[in-house]
Design a protein around this motif. Structure first.
Motif, PDB file in Angstrom:
ATOM      1  N   GLU A 291       1.229  -1.422  -0.098  1.00 28.46           N
ATOM      2  CA  GLU A 291       0.371   0.347   0.116  1.00 28.46           C
ATOM      3  C   GLU A 291       0.785   0.983  -0.328  1.00 28.46           C
ATOM      4  N   VAL A 292       1.841   1.678   0.721  1.00 28.23           N
ATOM      5  CA  VAL A 292       2.955   2.582   1.114  1.00 28.23           C
ATOM      6  C   VAL A 292       3.196   2.401  -0.361  1.00 28.23           C
ATOM      7  N   ILE A 293       3.725   1.511  -1.345  1.00 26.23           N
ATOM      8  CA  ILE A 293       4.347   1.907  -2.260  1.00 26.23           C
ATOM      9  C   ILE A 293       3.465   1.919  -2.934  1.00 26.23           C
ATOM     10  N   ALA A 294       2.817   1.629  -3.334  1.00 23.66           N
ATOM     11  CA  ALA A 294       1.166   2.401  -4.034  1.00 23.66           C
ATOM     12  C   ALA A 294       0.318   3.449  -4.184  1.00 23.66           C
ATOM     13  N   ASN A 295       0.784   4.281  -2.940  1.00 25.47           N
ATOM     14  CA  ASN A 295       0.861   5.435  -2.674  1.00 25.47           C
ATOM     15  C   ASN A 295       1.559   5.982  -2.711  1.00 25.47           C
ATOM     16  N   LEU A 296       2.364   5.755  -2.657  1.00 26.78           N
ATOM     17  CA  LEU A 296       3.844   7.261  -3.042  1.00 26.78           C
ATOM     18  C   LEU A 296       3.438   7.550  -4.265  1.00 26.78           C
TER      19      LEU A 296
ATOM     20  N   GLU B  20       1.419  11.694   4.510  1.00 28.30           N
ATOM     21  CA  GLU B  20       0.019  11.269   3.889  1.00 28.30           C
ATOM     22  C   GLU B  20      -0.002  10.306   4.277  1.00 28.30           C
ATOM     23  N   VAL B  21       1.012   9.574   3.488  1.00 29.24           N
ATOM     24  CA  VAL B  21       1.390   7.781   3.491  1.00 29.24           C
ATOM     25  C   VAL B  21       1.029   7.858   4.528  1.00 29.24           C
ATOM     26  N   LEU B  22       2.249   7.961   5.413  1.00 24.39           N
ATOM     27  CA  LEU B  22       2.577   7.286   6.386  1.00 24.39           C
ATOM     28  C   LEU B  22       1.919   7.572   8.161  1.00 24.39           C
ATOM     29  N   VAL B  23       1.686   8.714   7.644  1.00 30.66           N
ATOM     30  CA  VAL B  23       1.055   9.077   8.793  1.00 30.66           C
ATOM     31  C   VAL B  23      -0.575   9.658   9.179  1.00 30.66           C
TER      32      VAL B  23
ATOM     33  N   ALA C 259       2.677   2.219  10.680  1.00 35.18           N
ATOM     34  CA  ALA C 259       2.999   2.767   9.485  1.00 35.18           C
ATOM     35  C   ALA C 259       3.878   4.284  10.342  1.00 35.18           C
ATOM     36  N   LYS C 260       3.711   4.250  11.454  1.00 38.11           N
ATOM     37  CA  LYS C 260       4.093   5.484  12.237  1.00 38.11           C
ATOM     38  C   LYS C 260       5.151   5.777  12.622  1.00 38.11           C
ATOM     39  N   GLU C 261       5.586   3.719  13.049  1.00 35.31           N
ATOM     40  CA  GLU C 261       6.988   3.787  13.291  1.00 35.31           C
ATOM     41  C   GLU C 261       8.004   3.844  12.168  1.00 35.31           C
TER      42      GLU C 261
END
Length: 368
Positions: free
Chosen positions: A154-159, A188-191, A204-206
């Motif tokens: 999800e992080v890769i896709a959002n970034l 935006e992606v991790l927080v 994600a926050k860590e």
């Protein structure tokens, strides 16, 4: 190892970008022009080497007939001939090697503009990329790592990053930092993004906490040295994604590899015509003329537009250089000059021999 080349060239590119309103395309064009001007003496040397090879070709043919399949004697005789005629065996190789090294270096500069052109801290960039990549577990089937694997996807896709492709990470970072093309930031992606799973949100926050300081510093530094990658509406950090459904899937960025292909074809055609006029006996290179541009076209659809734009600039300047070289340094003119120099050298050597024996001849006459 290549940083020995990349860093100085990156400094030059960054300097040119500063002079040209931080425009990446203008910097690449001027940089390519400067490189071609610097390499003109080597190109002339390569042309001279080719002319010398043509001049001694009849003598080489005689050696081949004389020694036949005896490669050792042929190599020794050829080396001796080159020495006598003052011909360099590697005169035409050096420019090609230098151009190859420059092409590899420029590819690196274009793929890593933050490190080499903007002069940002590479350690901070690596920390961001490795921290994000660390979310992708080696064995996603383990229950303890499924959350991490899901978050990574999800992080890769959002970034907007390409999964498993670390070569273009810096180009993606540019978008994440500037928000171009509505690209999402790390915050935006991790927080701010709700993954609807408390474990994912915590992970994600860590992850963001590990890179927060570096992201903030890089964002600040880049905005102080920001580079414009726009070329008439085309984003040179983007990669043209070809699709056979040309009508519906057409992308303006396709123009970059297409123009690179056409410019190389035009350069090859004119260069072949000039070479044929100057040297009618030269072998035909029609196959190579089409093969290399086609390879560039194919590769161009898998590389950022900045690389293809560099190829376009290189082809245009190579075309201009071919026209100039064909007029002022044509093989016919250089062959005539080379022959004249060779004859002058023989006459000089002959004069030295006569002068060396002159006292002896004079002494013999006196004795008589």
């Amino acid at each position: 190892m290549f940083d020995i080349i990349n860093k100085p060239l990156g400094y030059v590119m960054g300097f040119l970008a500063d002079l040209l309103s931080n425009n990446f395309a203008a910097a690449v064009a001027v940089f390519t022009l400067v490189i071609n001007l610097v390499l003109i003496p080597l190109s002339i040397k390569s042309q001279k080497s080719a002319v010398q090879q043509t001049r001694i070709k009849p003598k080489l043919d005689e050696l081949r007939k004389k020694y036949g399949d005896d490669r050792q004697k042929m190599a020794m005789a050829q080396q001796e001939l080159y020495k006598q005629e003052g011909v360099s065996m590697s005169g035409g190789c050096l420019p090609m090697i230098i151009r190859l090294l420059l092409m590899m270096s420029i590819y690196t500069l274009i793929m890593s503009p933050l490190t080499y052109m903007s002069g940002l801290d590479n350690a901070k960039i690596n920390n961001i990329t490795t921290t994000i990549s660390a979310l992708n577990p080696k064995d996603a089937d383990k229950p303890t790592e499924k959350e991490s694997a899901k978050l990574y996807e999800e992080v890769i896709a959002n970034l907007g990053w390409d999964k498993g492709n670390t070569n273009s990470v810096e180009l993606k970072l540019v978008k994440n930092i500037t928000g171009e093309d509505e690209a999402k930031s790390f915050e935006e992606v991790l927080v701010k993004t709700d993954y609807k799973d408390e474990k994912l949100n915590k992970l994600a926050k860590e992850t963001y906490d590990k890179i927060k300081a570096d992201v903030e510093q890089i964002t600040k530094d880049y905005k102080d040295n920001q580079i414009n990658f726009n070329l008439f509406g085309l984003d040179l950090t983007g990669t043209p994604d070809f699709d056979w459904n040309v009508v519906e899937k057409w992308q303006p960025l396709w123009l970059i590899p297409i123009c690179a292909f056409l410019s190389q074809i035009l350069t090859s055609l004119i260069s072949m015509r000039i070479n044929k006029i100057n040297n009618p006996d030269a072998p035909s290179m029609k196959g190579m003329m089409l093969t290399m541009p086609l390879i560039s076209l194919f590769i161009g659809f898998g590389l950022p537009g900045g690389v293809g734009f560099y190829w376009i600039c290189s082809s245009i300047f190579a075309l201009v250089q071919s026209l100039i070289m064909g007029k002022f340094f044509s093989p016919s003119l250089m062959t005539a000059k080379s022959e004249a120099q060779h004859v002058a050298l023989l006459e000089e050597n002959e004069s030295k021999v006569k002068y060396a024996y002159a006292p002896l001849s004079s002494g013999n006459k006196n004795n008589k």
